[in-house]
Design an enzyme around this catalytic site. Structure first.
Site, mmCIF file in Angstrom:
data_model
loop_
_atom_site.group_PDB
_atom_site.id
_atom_site.type_symbol
_atom_site.label_atom_id
_atom_site.label_comp_id
_atom_site.label_asym_id
_atom_site.label_seq_id
_atom_site.Cartn_x
_atom_site.Cartn_y
_atom_site.Cartn_z
ATOM 1 N N ASN A 1 0.935 -1.356 -0.039
ATOM 2 C CA ASN A 1 -0.108 0.206 -0.341
ATOM 3 C C ASN A 1 0.814 0.691 0.290
ATOM 4 O OD1 ASN A 1 -2.515 -1.153 -0.085
ATOM 5 N ND2 ASN A 1 -2.308 -1.601 2.361
ATOM 6 N N ASP A 2 1.724 1.672 0.433
ATOM 7 C CA ASP A 2 2.402 2.020 0.728
ATOM 8 C C ASP A 2 3.895 2.313 -0.872
ATOM 9 O OD1 ASP A 2 2.753 3.512 3.201
ATOM 10 O OD2 ASP A 2 4.275 1.644 4.066
ATOM 11 N N MET A 3 4.031 1.426 -1.181
ATOM 12 C CA MET A 3 4.519 1.353 -2.553
ATOM 13 C C MET A 3 2.956 2.213 -3.924
ATOM 14 S SD MET A 3 7.168 0.498 -2.037
ATOM 15 C CE MET A 3 7.405 1.147 -0.122
#
Length: 399
Positions: A169-171
């Site tokens: 999700n960060d990426m």
């Protein structure tokens, strides 16, 4: 002749920390934008968070902090905020991942900054977005995984909910923020107007989970699917141990399934009514398929397995350990490891730019900056401060 940088001439003020925002800044920098990281004089917390290198700085910072210039600025002081406004006047994009409602988030809000520069684009990544009842809640990748329903799908049947180690999700938030910035730049090119880009970790997690069809499956069939292990959400996949390692294979479509069955010498299974259809039929009888493939793979080396399956055009691959990646010929062919000289550490392998443009490719040219490494360049050369003024700002703890 050096290739043109597609974002050459675009200046980005990056106030983001940790993973999601820095990934966006990294991608913009890879494509030629001048990205200026702004942090407090003592250094941002992501410099000392997580796995530390021999120099005491976080390993991941050395990756996502590349292709930037680094300056220090105290935003909780009036003089610091005034200097930020001067930078905004000379910039195209402001990037941050502060939680909505905090004082620093308010200082870099689009409503405030567009008064300083009407053409500015502000991209904000947050846990739950800028509106809604939970907008002011703090959030990390694994919290978004949990709430989106992703963790209930991860792991093997009977296991407790499981997060992924890779913070996807960060990426993805960083990648979608990059996409949003590019769209906003395109719109500004046509209209002259800046705008606000709002990206949420939870929105990303929800989008990824629902694109698989989990909510639609529930609405149409009333089924709440849980852990499926190494199988696909609705198709046949599997991970099997060969004599000298593990391989992963996919029999995910009807044509691929038939080729897989023929490749392992089980033509009888290709048209067996228990296995001949994707979705519920083959998915529901996966245990029977597993037993056959497990035995076939166990009798061979992973190279033998891969050779047979690739010849049959069945998607498959070895399950690599990290130490094998440096010598992977596909990694080399795609320039996915770029060694860059890092002060005090020698050559450091960084992941290459993940998208390839034929005329304007990205590149990695500079290491992640030290604290305030480019203060003199930005404050004196860009804003026109004298060396005396710079020293005064240091003494006042503004930079």
């Amino acid at each position: 002749m050096e290739a043109m940088r597609v974002l050459g001439g675009i200046r980005v003020l990056d106030l983001s920390r940790f993973q999601s925002g820095p990934v966006c800044g990294m991608l913009l920098g890879d494509m030629g934008a001048e990205v200026i990281r702004i942090e407090e004089p003592e250094g941002a917390p992501d410099r000392s968070w997580g796995l530390l290198g021999p120099d005491g700085e976080t390993l991941s910072y050395k990756i996502v902090g590349r292709n930037r210039k680094g300056i220090t600025l105290r935003l909780n002081k009036l003089k610091g905020r005034k200097i930020l406004e001067e930078l905004v006047k000379k910039s195209d994009v402001v990037l941050h991942n502060f939680t909505p409602g905090t004082s620093v988030s308010d200082q870099v809000s689009y409503e405030r900054l567009k008064e300083v520069n009407p053409a500015i684009i502000v991209a904000a990544i947050s846990g739950f977005g800028q509106n809604g009842p939970d907008a002011k809640l703090v959030c990390f990748d694994h919290i978004a995984q949990a709430r989106s329903g992703a963790m209930i799908l991860t792991g093997f049947p009977g296991d407790p909910p499981l997060k992924t180690t890779i913070t996807y999700n960060d990426m993805m938030a960083g990648a979608f923020a990059t996409l949003g910035v590019m769209m906003a730049l395109y719109h500004r090119e046509r209209t002259g107007k800046g705008q606000f880009v709002d990206v949420s970790l939870f929105d990303i997690a929800f989008f990824a989970t629902q694109c698989m069809g989990s909510l639609l499956l529930y609405k149409v069939y009333g089924e709440i699917r849980k852990q499926v292990g190494n199988r696909g959400f609705h198709s046949y996949l599997g991970c099997f141990e060969a004599k000298d390692g593990w391989i992963f294979l996919s029999g995910t479509t009807n044509p691929i399934w038939k080729r897989l069955a023929q490749a392992i010498g089980r033509e009888d299974m290709a048209n067996d009514p228990r296995f001949d259809q994707n979705d519920m039929v083959r998915f529901d009888h996966a245990d029977l398929i597993d037993r056959v493939i497990k035995e076939w793979v166990a009798q061979r080396t992973f190279a033998e397995v891969i050779s047979v399956l690739q010849a049959a055009r069945v998607p498959c691959g070895v399950v690599n350990t990290i130490d094998k990646l440096e010598n992977d010929p596909q990694v080399a062919a795609r320039d996915m490891i770029v060694n860059i000289n890092y002060p005090g550490l020698g050559n450091v392998p960084l992941p290459g730019t993940p998208f390839k443009l034929s005329l304007t490719p990205g590149s990695i040219s500079t290491h992640a900056p030290k604290i305030g490494e480019h203060n003199e360049e930005i404050y004196c050369d860009l804003l026109g401060f004298s060396r005396k003024e710079l020293n005064k700002l240091r003494k006042e703890d503004i930079i």
